[in-house]
Design a protein around this motif. Structure first.
Motif: not given
Length: 125
Positions: A108-115
């Motif tokens: 599963a993938w997600f982003l940090d606040p900087d993308g």
């Protein structure tokens, strides 16, 4: 020589306060140090260095991932903390956003606040 050396991944962040709030507050990582140049976080196998940058270069692929024993539980836990998981066209992902790779790994993938693209992965035993 390098085969036995620890590896430190580097991520770029345009705002270290925001990065700290995410990595420490949301993901639950321990802060080792923070100064005007970088935020250093402890992980189970070493550290991550989040470096202050003017502009974050967003790679279209995963730049940092964690191997977890139960990806569904990890996704649920992070989703409860406000993490949104990515969905990708053409990839068959379950209701949690988990994709099963041909190897049997569940990712599963997600982003940090900087993308920056981050991932959770559970590999077959």
């Amino acid at each position: 020589m390098l085969r036995e050396a620890s590896v430190t991944p580097f991520l770029g962040a345009t705002d270290l306060k925001r990065a700290r709030a995410f990595f420490e507050g949301v993901l639950g990582l321990e802060v080792v140090s923070v100064d005007g140049f970088a935020l250093v976080l402890r992980t189970g196998s070493g550290t991550i260095r989040v470096t202050q940058v003017e502009t974050a270069a967003n790679a279209p692929y995963t730049v940092l991932g964690w191997d977890v024993p139960d990806v569904a539980s990890a996704v649920r836990e992070l989703a409860a903390r406000g993490v949104a998981f990515n969905r990708y066209p053409g990839m068959e992902q379950d209701e949690l956003g988990v994709w099963i790779a041909p190897s049997g790994s569940r990712i599963a993938w997600f982003l940090d606040p900087d993308g920056n693209v981050l991932s959770l992965a559970q590999h077959p035993s």
